[in-house]
Design a protein around this motif. Structure first.
Motif, PDB file in Angstrom:
ATOM      1  N   ALA A 285     -21.781  11.034 -71.294  1.00 20.21           N
ATOM      2  CA  ALA A 285     -23.190  10.688 -71.405  1.00 20.21           C
ATOM      3  C   ALA A 285     -23.375   9.206 -71.688  1.00 20.21           C
ATOM      4  O   ALA A 285     -22.418   8.426 -71.732  1.00 20.21           O
ATOM      5  CB  ALA A 285     -23.826  11.513 -72.535  1.00 20.21           C
ATOM      6  N   ASN A 286     -24.646   8.814 -71.841  1.00 22.14           N
ATOM      7  CA  ASN A 286     -25.045   7.526 -72.417  1.00 22.14           C
ATOM      8  C   ASN A 286     -24.546   6.307 -71.652  1.00 22.14           C
ATOM      9  O   ASN A 286     -24.374   5.229 -72.220  1.00 22.14           O
ATOM     10  CB  ASN A 286     -24.606   7.431 -73.880  1.00 22.14           C
TER      11      ASN A 286
ATOM     12  N   SER B  69     -26.252  13.133 -70.680  1.00 24.72           N
ATOM     13  CA  SER B  69     -27.605  12.603 -70.940  1.00 24.72           C
ATOM     14  C   SER B  69     -28.299  12.515 -69.588  1.00 24.72           C
ATOM     15  O   SER B  69     -28.373  11.454 -68.980  1.00 24.72           O
ATOM     16  CB  SER B  69     -27.525  11.232 -71.620  1.00 24.72           C
TER      17      SER B  69
ATOM     18  N   ARG C 143     -28.253  15.344 -74.386  1.00 23.12           N
ATOM     19  CA  ARG C 143     -29.131  14.420 -75.099  1.00 23.12           C
ATOM     20  C   ARG C 143     -30.197  13.980 -74.110  1.00 23.12           C
ATOM     21  O   ARG C 143     -29.948  13.181 -73.218  1.00 23.12           O
ATOM     22  CB  ARG C 143     -28.352  13.199 -75.606  1.00 23.12           C
TER      23      ARG C 143
ATOM     24  N   GLN D 251     -31.763  15.171 -79.622  1.00 21.56           N
ATOM     25  CA  GLN D 251     -32.655  14.013 -79.516  1.00 21.56           C
ATOM     26  C   GLN D 251     -33.926  14.242 -80.316  1.00 21.56           C
ATOM     27  O   GLN D 251     -34.819  14.991 -79.912  1.00 21.56           O
ATOM     28  CB  GLN D 251     -33.022  13.661 -78.072  1.00 21.56           C
TER      29      GLN D 251
END
Length: 358
Positions: A172-173, A224, A259, A291
Motif C-alpha cells: 500500500a501507500n 490502499s 486503508r 483510516q
C-alpha cells in the motif's frame, strides 16, 4: 453480528478481539535498523490489541531507506526482535511484522544506493517537507526483481525464526508493490508492465514466496486502493485492486487490510470512491478496514458486514490500553504528532493507561 470485542480467526491466528493495531512507523530502532529494548515496552504495552501489525520492517537495506526503521534481513535484527515478540506473547498478544520495501521512496542518503522502482520516476516530497529527499529511481532489472524476491523470502523466514505469528505484506501507500500495480508509476513494456495482469505479477510472485515461508493462513496483505498516495495513482483502481483481491482469495490468506481515505480524513485525503464493498465481493476472508475510525463507525461497519475487523493507528499510539478504553467508554489520550518519529520514550512508551478501578 460480532462486536469489536468478539474473537476472530485471522487464518491460523486466533485473535481475542477485532481491534487491530495498524502498522505505525515510529523510528525507534538503531541507525543500523536493529530493534531496541525500548521497542519491547512499546509493543508489550499494546498487546491488548486483537492483532499487532508492526511498523514497516525492511526486507533489505536497499529497500528500506528510512531512518531508524527496523529490518529483518540480518541475524542481529532477528535476535533483537525475539524479546519484542516474546514480551507481546507473554502479555497475551499476537504480532506479525509488516514487510516493507519502499521502492522509489527509499531515501538514498539512508540506504546508500539509488532507489529501485518499476520505472524511472521520482517520488514527491512528503507533505510539510520543504526539500524533496527523493531521487529518481532506477527501473528494476530481471536480476533486481529476482534478488528482491529472495529478500522477501529471507525476511519472512527470519520473521518465523524471531517467533512472529505470521507476516504481513506492505502493498500500500505508494511503496514498491503499489508502484508496480498502478499505471501512474509503472511504464514498463515487459512482463511486469502494461496490462493489469502484468502489473500484478510482482504481487503474485512475492505472495508465492511469503506463503512458502509462513503459510497462507499466516500471511496478510495491506492495500490502499482508492486515490493517489505519495504520488502513486492509477487511472482505474477498481480494475487493479478487485482482481488483486480475487487472487488473494484464491490463496486463502489470513487477512486483507484496506486503508481507504475519504475527502475529510485527517491524512491522505481522497475524493476517489472507496472500493471496500467491491473488494468485499472478491475477497471473502477476514477483511480489515482502516483510516480515521472511531468506535461507533467501526462497529457500524462490522454490523453491515463490510468489515470483519478494524485497525486503528494513531489511537493506539496514544492509548496503549485502547481496547479497554473503548470497551469501558473511557476518554482517549490525544496523540502528540511532534513525537511520532523522535528518538526516546517521550510520546512512545509514556502515554498513561487507565487507572485501575477502585
Amino acid at each position: 453480528m460480532p462486536t469489536l470485542f468478539d474473537a476472530i480467526d485471522f487464518g491460523a491466528i486466533r485473535a481475542p478481539n477485532r481491534m487491530v493495531m495498524a502498522p505505525l512507523t515510529r523510528g525507534r530502532a538503531t541507525t543500523d535498523h536493529v530493534p531496541t529494548p525500548l521497542m519491547i515496552d512499546y509493543y508489550r504495552q499494546r498487546a491488548g490489541a486483537g492483532l499487532i501489525v508492526t511498523e514497516g520492517t525492511g526486507i533489505s537495506r536497499e529497500g528500506l531507506g528510512w531512518p531508524n526503521a527496523p529490518g529483518l534481513w540480518s541475524d542481529a535484527q532477528v535476535e533483537a526482535w525475539k524479546p519484542v515478540v516474546a514480551a507481546v506473547h507473554a502479555a497475551g498478544g499476537r504480532i506479525v511484522p509488516q514487510l516493507w520495501h519502499l521502492g522509489r521512496l527509499a531515501r538514498a542518503d539512508v540506504s546508500g544506493t539509488q532507489p529501485l522502482s518499476s520505472s524511472a520516476t521520482t517520488a514527491p516530497a512528503r507533505p510539510g517537507v520543504s526539500a524533496n529527499p527523493n531521487v529518481e529511481a532506477r527501473p528494476m532489472t530481471a536480476d533486481d526483481i529476482a534478488r528482491t524476491l529472495d529478500d522477501y523470502s529471507r525476511a519472512a523466514r527470519n520473521a518465523i525464526r524471531a517467533g512472529f505469528d505470521g507476516v504481513a505484506l506492505h502493498a500500500a501507500n505508494g511503496y514498491l508493490i503499489d508502484q508496480f500495480m498502478r499505471d501512474g508509476t509503472n511504464f514498463r513494456d515487459d512482463d511486469y508492465g502494461g496490462p493489469v495482469d502484468n502489473r500484478l505479477r510482482l504481487l503474485r510472485q512475492v505472495m508465492e514466496r511469503l506463503v512458502a515461508e509462513a503459510g497462507a493462513d499466516r500471511t496478510g496483505v495491506r492495500f490502499s486502493p482508492n486515490g493517489e498516495v505519495q504520488g502513486c495513482d492509477d487511472s482505474n483502481p477498481e480494475a487493479v485492486f478487485v482482481p488483486a483481491a480475487a487472487h488473494l482469495q484464491s490463496l486463502g490468506i489470513a487477512f486483507l487490510e484496506l486503508r481507504e481515505s475519504g475527502p475529510n480524513d485527517t491524512f491522505l485525503r481522497s475524493d476517489v470512491p472507496k472500493l471496500g464493498a467491491k473488494i468485499r465481493q472478491a475477497f471473502t476472508g477476514p477483511l480489515i478496514l482502516n483510516q480515521d475510525y472511531d468506535a461507533v463507525r467501526a462497529q457500524a461497519d462490522l454490523d453491515s458486514g463490510l468489515a470483519d475487523a478494524i485497525s486503528f493507528g494513531r489511537p493506539f499510539i496514544a492509548n496503549p490500553d485502547l481496547v479497554d478504553r473503548v470497551r469501558q467508554g473511557a476518554p482517549l489520550n490525544a496523540p502528540n504528532p511532534k513525537t511520532f518519529y523522535t528518538p526516546g520514550s517521550e510520546g512512545y512508551t509514556d502515554y498513561p493507561a487507565l487507572e485501575p478501578a477502585s
